[in-house]
Design an enzyme around this catalytic site. Structure first.
Site, PDB file in Angstrom:
ATOM      1  CD  GLU A 184      17.713 -83.643  -8.456  1.00 16.05           C
ATOM      2  OE1 GLU A 184      17.945 -84.844  -8.687  1.00 16.05           O
ATOM      3  OE2 GLU A 184      16.582 -83.240  -8.123  1.00 16.05           O
ATOM      4  CE  LYS A 213      16.128 -86.837 -16.305  1.00 17.85           C
ATOM      5  NZ  LYS A 213      15.547 -85.724 -15.628  1.00 17.85           N
ATOM      6  NE  ARG A 227      12.264 -89.855 -16.374  1.00 18.36           N
ATOM      7  CZ  ARG A 227      12.085 -88.963 -17.336  1.00 18.36           C
ATOM      8  NH1 ARG A 227      11.647 -89.349 -18.521  1.00 18.36           N
ATOM      9  NH2 ARG A 227      12.347 -87.696 -17.125  1.00 18.36           N
ATOM     10  CG  ASN A 231      11.211 -90.356  -9.153  1.00 18.04           C
ATOM     11  OD1 ASN A 231      11.538 -89.329  -9.736  1.00 18.04           O
ATOM     12  ND2 ASN A 231      10.302 -91.200  -9.627  1.00 18.04           N
ATOM     13  CG  HIS A 234      13.063 -86.643  -6.228  1.00 22.78           C
ATOM     14  ND1 HIS A 234      14.391 -87.015  -6.140  1.00 22.78           N
ATOM     15  CD2 HIS A 234      13.032 -85.579  -7.073  1.00 22.78           C
ATOM     16  CE1 HIS A 234      15.123 -86.214  -6.907  1.00 22.78           C
ATOM     17  NE2 HIS A 234      14.326 -85.334  -7.474  1.00 22.78           N
ATOM     18  CG  HIS A 238       8.371 -84.227  -4.656  1.00 26.94           C
ATOM     19  ND1 HIS A 238       7.921 -84.989  -5.711  1.00 26.94           N
ATOM     20  CD2 HIS A 238       9.398 -83.494  -5.146  1.00 26.94           C
ATOM     21  CE1 HIS A 238       8.658 -84.727  -6.775  1.00 26.94           C
ATOM     22  NE2 HIS A 238       9.559 -83.823  -6.467  1.00 26.94           N
ATOM     23  CG  HIS A 250      13.707 -80.098  -6.273  1.00 25.15           C
ATOM     24  ND1 HIS A 250      12.627 -80.913  -6.023  1.00 25.15           N
ATOM     25  CD2 HIS A 250      14.542 -80.820  -7.060  1.00 25.15           C
ATOM     26  CE1 HIS A 250      12.787 -82.066  -6.652  1.00 25.15           C
ATOM     27  NE2 HIS A 250      13.946 -82.043  -7.287  1.00 25.15           N
TER      28      HIS A 250
HETATM   29  N1  GLY Z   1      13.790 -85.789 -12.230  1.00 23.74           N
HETATM   30  C1  GLY Z   1      13.565 -87.182 -12.398  1.00 23.74           C
HETATM   31  C2  GLY Z   1      13.224 -87.562 -13.787  1.00 23.74           C
HETATM   32  O1  GLY Z   1      13.362 -86.782 -14.709  1.00 23.74           O
HETATM   33  O2  GLY Z   1      12.783 -88.673 -14.002  1.00 23.74           O
END
Ligand code: GLY
Length: 344
Positions: A184, A213, A227, A231, A234, A238, A250
């Site tokens: 991450e 973030k 936002r 991802n 992801h 996923h 993950h």
């Molecule tokens: N893990 C991505 C988010 O919180 O938007």
């Protein structure tokens, strides 16, 4: 101590420092009053840190009780969610009590979702104990459990009262779990801050990631636009997690996802090979995987239930260079072609 103020639908602080666990009670008391604190944790973390947190909460005037789950993604399920709701009810929790998540992403997501929905919302606090939870899942209010059809399919946006990140707690993490969080961190490097590829000070790394973030969440709390950049990796990640029945963690899945998505971006001319090479080199340095064990058909089928899909369109995140990514809406038939190129 670093304090990052999040100004979303709820304002709260994320505090990052060594040695915060023993003062967690008074910090929680200052952020959220209340009588009963329900600590949600897992069997591994309970053995390491539960008693210190309980003492700190009791010193701050809370009664405490504990809800414990088995460590691991398999626990982020609807059965544990219902068990936790019943536990809150049987413990007599009201809206003036608090839920305290002490653990990694699984504990935080499950506790947060129960807190979001029990009595239509009770206050909760995040105390992350993994790097992944510290830099990502404990901040920004995404809460969820997995359904058989896919990861995080039942959930809510629900912000905590405070996030207390004592990075000393990360010192006991097995190498593989630490690397999981580094995936991450590398994601943040790819979308916003190339410096993260080179930094070594843990408090500084965590603070930088949370600040990125925070800025994104404050602009787009409910993930209608920017936002989605968080991802990156992801969409494929996923699918990889699901196909492996969560044997691939993950972070490992996100690492593979970032590689597949970046290779697709290179092949379509969105970014150059040097960006791809730097990503691979950084993943290797952190012992993270970079090849998908699954081919295009399997990945594409597993993406079927991706909640980021709208009708026949899905938003992919493509890097342009290290530190800069773009959102790109693609049609489902186009997605398959891209995955085929990205899976190599
Ligand atoms: N893990 C991505 C988010 O919180 O938007």
């Amino acid at each position: 101590m670093r304090t990052i103020r999040v100004n979303a639908s709820k304002e709260y602080d994320v505090i990052v420092s060594a040695g915060l666990l023993d003062s967690a009670g008074e910090r929680i008391r200052a952020a959220a009053d209340g009588d009963l604190a329900v600590i949600v944790t897992d069997n591994i973390i309970a053995g390491l840190y539960l008693s210190r947190l309980a003492v700190s909460l009791e010193d701050a005037g809370y009664r405490t009780c504990v809800f414990e789950i088995e460590n691991g993604e398999a626990s982020k399920n609807t059965q544990n969610y219902i068990r936790l709701l019943n536990f809150l009810a049987e413990s007599g929790v009201t809206r003036s009590d608090i839920v305290v998540a002490l653990g990694g992403g699984v504990v935080g997501d499950l506790a947060g979702f129960a807190a979001a929905t029990y009595m239509r919302g009770v206050p909760y606090v995040q105390i992350p104990t993994t790097l992944l939870a510290a830099v990502d899942s404990s901040v920004g209010g995404k809460t969820a459990v997995d359904l058989p059809a896919g990861k995080n399919l039942a959930g809510a946006f629900y912000q905590p009262e405070i996030v207390i990140c004592d990075h000393v707690l990360l010192g006991t993490l097995p190498e593989r779990v630490f690397a999981d969080g580094m995936a991450e961190v590398i994601k943040y490097g790819m979308i916003a801050d190339p410096e993260l590829f080179r930094m070594t000070d843990l408090e500084e790394i965590i603070t930088r990631c949370i600040t990125i973030k925070r800025d994104v969440v404050c602009e787009d709390e409910f993930e209608t636009g920017v936002r989605k950049l968080l991802n990156f990796g992801h969409t494929v990640g996923h699918a990889v997690e699901k196909l492996s029945n969560y044997a691939i963690s993950h972070g490992e899945a996100v690492a593979i996802g970032m590689v597949v998505e970046t290779r697709a971006a290179v092949s379509d001319g969105w970014c150059g090979n040097e960006c791809f090479d730097e990503l691979i080199e950084t993943l290797k340095r952190h012992n993270l995987p970079f090849e998908s064990p699954y081919g295009t058909e399997a990945l594409f089928a597993a993406m079927d239930s991706d909640k980021k899909r709208r009708g026949d369109t899905i938003t992919l995140i493509f890097p342009q260079e290290v530190g800069k990514c773009l959102l790109c809406d693609v049609k489902v038939n186009e997605l398959k072609r891209l995955i085929a190129r990205g899976a190599g």
